[in-house]
Design a protein around this motif. Sequence first.
Motif, PDB file in Angstrom:
ATOM      1  N   ALA A   1       0.835  -1.206   0.000  1.00  0.00           N
ATOM      2  CA  ALA A   1       0.000   0.000   0.000  1.00  0.00           C
ATOM      3  C   ALA A   1       0.870   1.256   0.000  1.00  0.00           C
ATOM      4  O   ALA A   1       0.598   2.214  -0.746  1.00  0.00           O
ATOM      5  CB  ALA A   1      -0.932  -0.010   1.210  1.00  0.00           C
ATOM      6  N   ILE A   2       1.919   1.254   0.783  1.00  0.00           N
ATOM      7  CA  ILE A   2       2.827   2.407   0.824  1.00  0.00           C
ATOM      8  C   ILE A   2       3.549   2.556  -0.513  1.00  0.00           C
ATOM      9  O   ILE A   2       3.721   3.677  -1.020  1.00  0.00           O
ATOM     10  CB  ILE A   2       3.811   2.254   1.991  1.00  0.00           C
ATOM     11  CG1 ILE A   2       3.071   2.417   3.315  1.00  0.00           C
ATOM     12  CG2 ILE A   2       4.967   3.250   1.880  1.00  0.00           C
ATOM     13  CD1 ILE A   2       3.882   2.083   4.540  1.00  0.00           C
ATOM     14  N   ALA A   3       3.960   1.448  -1.111  1.00  0.00           N
ATOM     15  CA  ALA A   3       4.664   1.504  -2.394  1.00  0.00           C
ATOM     16  C   ALA A   3       3.752   2.018  -3.506  1.00  0.00           C
ATOM     17  O   ALA A   3       4.176   2.832  -4.344  1.00  0.00           O
ATOM     18  CB  ALA A   3       5.210   0.127  -2.746  1.00  0.00           C
ATOM     19  N   PHE A   4       2.505   1.576  -3.526  1.00  0.00           N
ATOM     20  CA  PHE A   4       1.566   2.076  -4.533  1.00  0.00           C
ATOM     21  C   PHE A   4       1.262   3.555  -4.307  1.00  0.00           C
ATOM     22  O   PHE A   4       1.153   4.331  -5.257  1.00  0.00           O
ATOM     23  CB  PHE A   4       0.276   1.261  -4.538  1.00  0.00           C
ATOM     24  CG  PHE A   4       0.356   0.051  -5.408  1.00  0.00           C
ATOM     25  CD1 PHE A   4       0.431   0.165  -6.789  1.00  0.00           C
ATOM     26  CD2 PHE A   4       0.370  -1.209  -4.861  1.00  0.00           C
ATOM     27  CE1 PHE A   4       0.519  -0.950  -7.605  1.00  0.00           C
ATOM     28  CE2 PHE A   4       0.456  -2.336  -5.643  1.00  0.00           C
ATOM     29  CZ  PHE A   4       0.535  -2.213  -7.030  1.00  0.00           C
ATOM     30  N   ARG A   5       1.141   3.956  -3.066  1.00  0.00           N
ATOM     31  CA  ARG A   5       0.895   5.374  -2.776  1.00  0.00           C
ATOM     32  C   ARG A   5       2.092   6.214  -3.227  1.00  0.00           C
ATOM     33  O   ARG A   5       1.928   7.292  -3.786  1.00  0.00           O
ATOM     34  CB  ARG A   5       0.645   5.585  -1.291  1.00  0.00           C
ATOM     35  CG  ARG A   5       0.298   7.020  -0.960  1.00  0.00           C
ATOM     36  CD  ARG A   5       0.185   7.265   0.533  1.00  0.00           C
ATOM     37  NE  ARG A   5      -0.045   8.655   0.820  1.00  0.00           N
ATOM     38  CZ  ARG A   5       0.896   9.582   0.840  1.00  0.00           C
ATOM     39  NH1 ARG A   5       2.139   9.271   0.575  1.00  0.00           N
ATOM     40  NH2 ARG A   5       0.603  10.835   1.117  1.00  0.00           N
ATOM     41  N   ALA A   6       3.311   5.716  -2.998  1.00  0.00           N
ATOM     42  CA  ALA A   6       4.506   6.461  -3.390  1.00  0.00           C
ATOM     43  C   ALA A   6       4.629   6.595  -4.897  1.00  0.00           C
ATOM     44  O   ALA A   6       5.217   7.558  -5.390  1.00  0.00           O
ATOM     45  CB  ALA A   6       5.751   5.788  -2.815  1.00  0.00           C
ATOM     46  N   SER A   7       4.074   5.639  -5.643  1.00  0.00           N
ATOM     47  CA  SER A   7       4.149   5.717  -7.103  1.00  0.00           C
ATOM     48  C   SER A   7       2.928   6.389  -7.704  1.00  0.00           C
ATOM     49  O   SER A   7       2.741   6.351  -8.908  1.00  0.00           O
ATOM     50  CB  SER A   7       4.305   4.311  -7.689  1.00  0.00           C
ATOM     51  OG  SER A   7       3.121   3.564  -7.482  1.00  0.00           O
ATOM     52  N   GLY A   8       2.091   6.990  -6.874  1.00  0.00           N
ATOM     53  CA  GLY A   8       0.894   7.664  -7.376  1.00  0.00           C
ATOM     54  C   GLY A   8      -0.193   6.685  -7.766  1.00  0.00           C
ATOM     55  O   GLY A   8      -0.980   6.967  -8.666  1.00  0.00           O
ATOM     56  N   TRP A   9      -0.272   5.558  -7.105  1.00  0.00           N
ATOM     57  CA  TRP A   9      -1.262   4.499  -7.318  1.00  0.00           C
ATOM     58  C   TRP A   9      -1.193   3.987  -8.753  1.00  0.00           C
ATOM     59  O   TRP A   9      -2.205   3.692  -9.381  1.00  0.00           O
ATOM     60  CB  TRP A   9      -2.671   4.966  -6.986  1.00  0.00           C
ATOM     61  CG  TRP A   9      -2.789   5.408  -5.574  1.00  0.00           C
ATOM     62  CD1 TRP A   9      -2.858   6.685  -5.127  1.00  0.00           C
ATOM     63  CD2 TRP A   9      -2.821   4.582  -4.403  1.00  0.00           C
ATOM     64  NE1 TRP A   9      -2.931   6.717  -3.756  1.00  0.00           N
ATOM     65  CE2 TRP A   9      -2.913   5.428  -3.284  1.00  0.00           C
ATOM     66  CE3 TRP A   9      -2.773   3.204  -4.195  1.00  0.00           C
ATOM     67  CZ2 TRP A   9      -2.950   4.941  -1.991  1.00  0.00           C
ATOM     68  CZ3 TRP A   9      -2.822   2.729  -2.893  1.00  0.00           C
ATOM     69  CH2 TRP A   9      -2.916   3.599  -1.813  1.00  0.00           C
ATOM     70  N   SER A  10       0.006   3.889  -9.286  1.00  0.00           N
ATOM     71  CA  SER A  10       0.175   3.347 -10.629  1.00  0.00           C
ATOM     72  C   SER A  10       1.128   2.157 -10.576  1.00  0.00           C
ATOM     73  O   SER A  10       1.856   1.971  -9.608  1.00  0.00           O
ATOM     74  CB  SER A  10       0.721   4.421 -11.565  1.00  0.00           C
ATOM     75  OG  SER A  10       2.003   4.818 -11.136  1.00  0.00           O
ATOM     76  N   TRP A  11       1.099   1.403 -11.677  1.00  0.00           N
ATOM     77  CA  TRP A  11       1.972   0.236 -11.786  1.00  0.00           C
ATOM     78  C   TRP A  11       3.242   0.633 -12.495  1.00  0.00           C
ATOM     79  O   TRP A  11       3.148   1.338 -13.483  1.00  0.00           O
ATOM     80  CB  TRP A  11       1.256  -0.882 -12.528  1.00  0.00           C
ATOM     81  CG  TRP A  11       2.059  -2.127 -12.566  1.00  0.00           C
ATOM     82  CD1 TRP A  11       2.860  -2.551 -13.582  1.00  0.00           C
ATOM     83  CD2 TRP A  11       2.167  -3.101 -11.536  1.00  0.00           C
ATOM     84  NE1 TRP A  11       3.458  -3.720 -13.240  1.00  0.00           N
ATOM     85  CE2 TRP A  11       3.053  -4.094 -11.997  1.00  0.00           C
ATOM     86  CE3 TRP A  11       1.618  -3.220 -10.266  1.00  0.00           C
ATOM     87  CZ2 TRP A  11       3.387  -5.195 -11.224  1.00  0.00           C
ATOM     88  CZ3 TRP A  11       1.957  -4.314  -9.515  1.00  0.00           C
ATOM     89  CH2 TRP A  11       2.827  -5.297  -9.996  1.00  0.00           C
ATOM     90  N   PRO A  12       4.396   0.231 -12.143  1.00  0.00           N
ATOM     91  CA  PRO A  12       4.760  -0.584 -11.003  1.00  0.00           C
ATOM     92  C   PRO A  12       4.842   0.256  -9.732  1.00  0.00           C
ATOM     93  O   PRO A  12       5.085   1.469  -9.805  1.00  0.00           O
ATOM     94  CB  PRO A  12       6.143  -1.119 -11.399  1.00  0.00           C
ATOM     95  CG  PRO A  12       6.718  -0.072 -12.266  1.00  0.00           C
ATOM     96  CD  PRO A  12       5.548   0.518 -12.997  1.00  0.00           C
ATOM     97  N   PRO A  13       4.651  -0.367  -8.596  1.00  0.00           N
ATOM     98  CA  PRO A  13       4.776   0.386  -7.346  1.00  0.00           C
ATOM     99  C   PRO A  13       6.224   0.786  -7.106  1.00  0.00           C
ATOM    100  O   PRO A  13       7.144   0.214  -7.683  1.00  0.00           O
ATOM    101  CB  PRO A  13       4.286  -0.598  -6.286  1.00  0.00           C
ATOM    102  CG  PRO A  13       4.469  -1.935  -6.894  1.00  0.00           C
ATOM    103  CD  PRO A  13       4.316  -1.762  -8.371  1.00  0.00           C
ATOM    104  N   ALA A  14       6.424   1.772  -6.254  1.00  0.00           N
ATOM    105  CA  ALA A  14       7.781   2.214  -5.922  1.00  0.00           C
ATOM    106  C   ALA A  14       8.548   1.059  -5.283  1.00  0.00           C
ATOM    107  O   ALA A  14       8.020   0.336  -4.443  1.00  0.00           O
ATOM    108  CB  ALA A  14       7.720   3.410  -4.988  1.00  0.00           C
TER     109      ALA A  14
END
Length: 167
Positions: free
Chosen positions: A26-39
Amino acid sequence: MTPTLFGRLQTRLALYLLIGLPVTLAIAFRASGWSWPPAAEPCWFIATLFALGLVLEPVYFQMQRFRWDQDWPFAFFAFFSVMEFLAVYAAMRLDWLPYLPACLQSRLDPARQVPVCQVPSLTLAEAAAHFGLVFVPMLIALLAGLQIFMVRWRYRGGQFGRFPVID
């Protein structure tokens, strides 16, 4: 019964899989702006923290055996978890982890001729927030959840699926 080494490893793995991984994603997806791939940085950070914990578990187990009651208080769990976090964060900031750089973008300072970090991969506040969001639910799960839903977990040395021998 005090936790066995295998029970400690199983418990750590279960807590990271059930709590650490979903929170980190969840934190990784939030850091990438909810896009794929996550941060990748939050995932590598928590994976490194998990790996360090697995490496240190035998050391903790030996320390546990020297205690008078041969138990591992939850205060120790909290203290050593924070120490593991600080060790991983320091290793990241010192660029000892090639897959987790301290800086994503840097520029050369013309006056001093040294690189200056413009975009850090994880700031201390971000890493501490991430650690807190993973650690606090894990501690609550260890203090309450496991003991409520896995009643015999503590009496089986912290191992899942270990059944007592019936004579």
